[in-house]
Write an enzyme that holds these catalytic residues in place. Structure first.
Site, mmCIF file in Angstrom:
data_model
loop_
_atom_site.group_PDB
_atom_site.id
_atom_site.type_symbol
_atom_site.label_atom_id
_atom_site.label_comp_id
_atom_site.label_asym_id
_atom_site.label_seq_id
_atom_site.Cartn_x
_atom_site.Cartn_y
_atom_site.Cartn_z
ATOM 1 N N ASP A 586 0.783 55.328 12.789
ATOM 2 C CA ASP A 586 1.553 56.489 12.367
ATOM 3 C C ASP A 586 2.178 57.225 13.536
ATOM 4 O OD1 ASP A 586 -1.277 57.185 12.885
ATOM 5 O OD2 ASP A 586 -0.528 59.233 12.580
ATOM 6 N N GLN A 588 3.405 55.630 16.152
ATOM 7 C CA GLN A 588 4.426 54.785 16.755
ATOM 8 C C GLN A 588 5.800 55.029 16.141
ATOM 9 O OE1 GLN A 588 3.163 50.686 16.637
ATOM 10 N NE2 GLN A 588 1.068 51.223 17.200
ATOM 11 N N CYS A 589 5.845 55.737 15.044
ATOM 12 C CA CYS A 589 7.111 56.043 14.386
ATOM 13 C C CYS A 589 7.216 57.553 14.209
ATOM 14 C CB CYS A 589 7.198 55.367 13.014
ATOM 15 S SG CYS A 589 7.010 53.586 13.074
ATOM 16 N N THR A 590 8.452 58.025 14.070
ATOM 17 C CA THR A 590 8.663 59.442 13.803
ATOM 18 C C THR A 590 8.429 59.684 12.322
ATOM 19 O OG1 THR A 590 10.306 59.536 15.555
ATOM 20 C CG2 THR A 590 10.296 61.342 13.977
ATOM 21 N N VAL A 591 7.241 60.127 11.980
ATOM 22 C CA VAL A 591 6.887 60.361 10.583
ATOM 23 C C VAL A 591 7.301 61.777 10.220
ATOM 24 C CG1 VAL A 591 5.034 60.408 8.886
ATOM 25 C CG2 VAL A 591 4.966 58.750 10.770
#
Length: 720
Positions: A586, A588-591
């Site tokens: 979670d 590793q990405c722009t959530v």
């Protein structure tokens, strides 16, 4: 203005009555519509089509008598422009240039004049006087080159005998008193209201010293009872001082045919209704007293003239080359510009569009934020957009990143920077887009000491320096906090406008960096004589997913000038480090909420545009939330330092904070080392721990002093 096609000669006198012929005026929009209809509707159909033009009687002296065709010419039932008379015509659009040249033009003219003559004899011209102003348009369009050939014809019936002028023409103010002129204007306006229009092409008139009455042509028999004096009016588009316009010709034939045997003389008013410097004027209208020969309807259709001469004065067609403005790419550019000009014409007259359109924008990051920023920049007409990104498009990207599609993910994924350029060019070919698939060296991400790795890092730094130098505005739209450090330093050194956007889950921050004054010798801490090096807490900034969250806050002030504003790192008391190490999925990405990037990206561009509209640009005083009820500093509104958004409560606040004299990115000591030592200094930052920047800027000492003060406070408490 006169020609051999517009004279009526009385053989027994030397006088020649001349009529100013129409000059065709076709707007570019007409040719665009003709092109679309030819391609999508007419195709190979050469059958005649009805079109509509209009003419106007309020032009200043010296302008030609124009018949205008606009983009709406193909909608015969569309409204006629205000204060203009309609003219219905027949379009003959040929498929080949040979067909255009060889078509029987004499037969076309005879066919049209026969219809006008029949309308006069049957009385239809009385009910619909626009028949008297019919025209023919013969066209051929070379749609590969956007060359259009055309020939206008304005059919006019001729008198076999001459028209006798009883007395020389007079201007209205030579015949009418001011009271009569005012009454004439009022009578014409009333007739227009009665006819539910703003211009009546032909009318009947009678007057006394005090009154003026008007009626439509069809009311002749009831209007002129008990009087031998007949006055007829024509809405005259001619601007010449001694000659009437072309619409009067067929009117005279109508009068001679219907009432020639009953008329001794006829008075004709060439009604010209101009507005000069905001004041209405009809005084220059002309009055003719004419003796007309009788033309019985039982006779053959009179001869006719009407084909327009070309610009050389010879009988022949005209050609217009619209390759530049009809090319789809140029049409797209014109349309984009028109959207913006319409905004300026009515809503924001002071908007400086040239500043916006000519701004060269560098987008560092071509992900969710980068895509949305690029689309909004294009909406503002920005022509020069450059992307920098080293990532490839993954399957999760297209749904949130509007410049990419599913096909871009195949085969390992295309380069984001390059794919973004391709898509922008497809959306709007007029954009000058470039892409660079490159990495940005970052603090906390050591560079290998091998020569090859060091050389690549140095080339990346040099390329980034070059790009920032060549652009006017830099957008920081990356995934990590530390990736923003190097461009912040370079842009601060080069005095470039920086707009930063970062996302949390349902929060965002959009901010402009303080724009340093040209002189680097002046210490920021010396300038900020009312600031403190430490700061009281404020709401924490949203940061990109996966980055460290160390936000000390900043002192908040009002009326901070642009050169004293802080940057993205001024709110931190720790140097940027490696925030990508040991990140979970979670992280590793722009959530974030799906709409958040669109909002933040749009606001980032709108902030830039507002800054450009301010007379001081990036040095403008920062607007705060307290300024929302005050007079805005630009035509587009406020120029804030930061916009902090909270999507969960649909709220934005506009804090402003001072530059921090111990900032790890924009403080004088960092900029001084960078400007003196260049890549050597940067490589030390990349390969050292975060303590290097903290020691350099004095943050380490600040931490020690703060810790000592806390211990001292605790010992004081214990002693009480």
């Amino acid at each position: 203005m006169a020609s051999d096609t517009c004279e009526e000669t009385l053989p027994t006198t030397e006088f020649k009555m001349k009529f100013a012929p129409f000059s065709s005026a076709l707007e570019a929009g007409f040719w665009h519509q003709l092109t679309q209809r030819k391609l999508n509707e007419y195709r190979l159909d050469e059958s005649p089509k009805s079109i509509k033009g209009h003419y106007y009687n309020g032009d200043p002296f010296g302008l030609p008598t124009r018949l205008t065709l606009e983009f709406s010419a193909f909608e015969v039932d569309s409204p006629t422009p205000a204060h203009c008379c309609p003219a219905i015509g027949t379009l003959y659009n040929t498929n080949t240039l040979d067909a255009f040249k060889t078509i029987d033009k004499k037969a076309l003219l005879e066919k049209e004049t026969k219809e006008i003559w029949n309308a006069i004899c049957s009385g239809m011209a009385l009910k619909d006087p626009s028949i008297l102003s019919r025209f023919i348009l013969l066209t051929f369009g070379d749609l590969k080159k956007y060359h259009f050939y055309y020939w206008f014809c304005f059919p006019a019936l001729c008198f076999s005998e001459g028209i006798k002028i009883v007395q020389p023409p007079s201007t209205l103010d030579q015949v009418f008193s001011e009271k009569q002129i005012a009454a004439l204007q009022q009578a014409y306006d009333n007739l227009c209201i009665k006819r539910q229009t703003t211009a009546v092409p032909y009318f009947l008139m009678k007057y006394t010293d005090d009154t003026v009455q008007m009626a439509p042509l069809e009311d002749w028999d009831v209007f002129f009872t008990g009087t031998n004096k007949v006055t007829v009016g024509v809405y005259d588009p001619c601007t010449l001082a001694q000659h009437p316009g072309w619409p009067m010709r067929n009117l005279l034939v109508l009068l001679a045919t219907r009432w020639g045997s009953k008329l001794d003389t006829v008075e004709v008013l060439c009604f010209r209704d101009r507005t000069l410097q905001g004041n209405r004027s009809v005084q220059h209208s002309l009055i003719f007293h004419l003796k007309l020969p009788e033309i019985p309807c039982t006779s053959a259709c009179p001869k006719s003239v009407g084909w327009e001469k070309n610009p050389k004065g010879a009988m022949g067609p005209r050609m217009v080359n619209l390759s530049e403005c009809m090319d789809p790419k140029r049409l797209a550019e014109s349309s984009v510009d028109l959207n913006l000009k319409l905004m300026r014409w009515r809503l924001v007259p002071s908007l400086d569009l040239d500043k916006v359109v000519s701004t060269k924008c560098l987008l560092l990051g071509a992900g969710t934020l980068g895509c949305n920023v690029a689309r909004t920049l294009m909406g503002w007409g920005v022509r020069h957009i450059t992307f920098v990104d080293n990532a490839k498009i993954s399957y999760s990207n297209p749904v949130r990143q509007p410049l990419y599609e599913f096909e871009d993910c195949l085969g390992g994924g295309k380069s984001k920077a390059m794919a973004a350029v391709d898509r922008l060019t497809k959306i709007f070919p007029g954009v000058n887009a470039e892409g660079y698939n490159m990495s940005i060296p970052m603090p906390g991400h050591p560079v290998n000491f091998s020569q090859a790795t060091l050389s690549q890092a140095q080339r990346d730094v040099e390329q980034l320096e070059k790009l920032i130098s060549e652009h006017d505005a830099v957008f920081l739209l990356m995934d990590t906090r530390e990736s923003r450090w190097l461009p912040t330093v370079i842009a601060a050194s080069k005095r470039k406008l920086v707009v930063n956007a970062a996302l949390g889950f349902d929060t965002f921050v959009v901010m402009r960096h303080g724009l340093k004054k040209p002189s680097t010798s002046q210490s920021v801490s010396a300038e900020l004589d009312f600031s403190s090096s430490g700061s009281t807490a404020s709401s924490s900034s949203p940061t990109p997913a996966g980055s460290t969250t160390s936000v000390p806050g900043a002192s908040l002030f009002s009326n901070i000038p642009g050169h004293k504003l802080g940057c993205y790192f001024c709110n931190d008391v720790v140097a940027p480090g490696d925030s990508t190490r040991d990140r979970t999925l979670d992280q590793q990405c722009t959530v974030s909420r799906p709409g958040l990037a669109m909002i933040a990206g749009a606001l980032a561009v709108e902030m830039m545009v507002s800054i450009l509209q301010h007379s001081e640009g990036g040095y403008a005083v920062a607007s705060s939330s307290d300024d929302r009820m005050n007079e805005p500093p630009t035509s587009l509104g406020l120029v804030p330092h930061q916009i902090r958004g909270f999507l969960s409560r649909f709220d934005n606040v506009l804090p402003a904070s001072l530059a921090f004299d111990k900032c790890t990115a924009c403080s004088p000591v960092v900029l001084d080392h960078y400007e003196r030592e260049g890549f050597n200094f940067l490589s030390m930052v990349f390969n050292s721990s975060h303590s290097f920047l903290e020691d350099l800027t004095g943050l380490t000492l600040l931490h020690q002093e703060t810790q000592a003060a806390e211990i001292w406070d605790m010992s004081d408490d214990e002693s009480i």
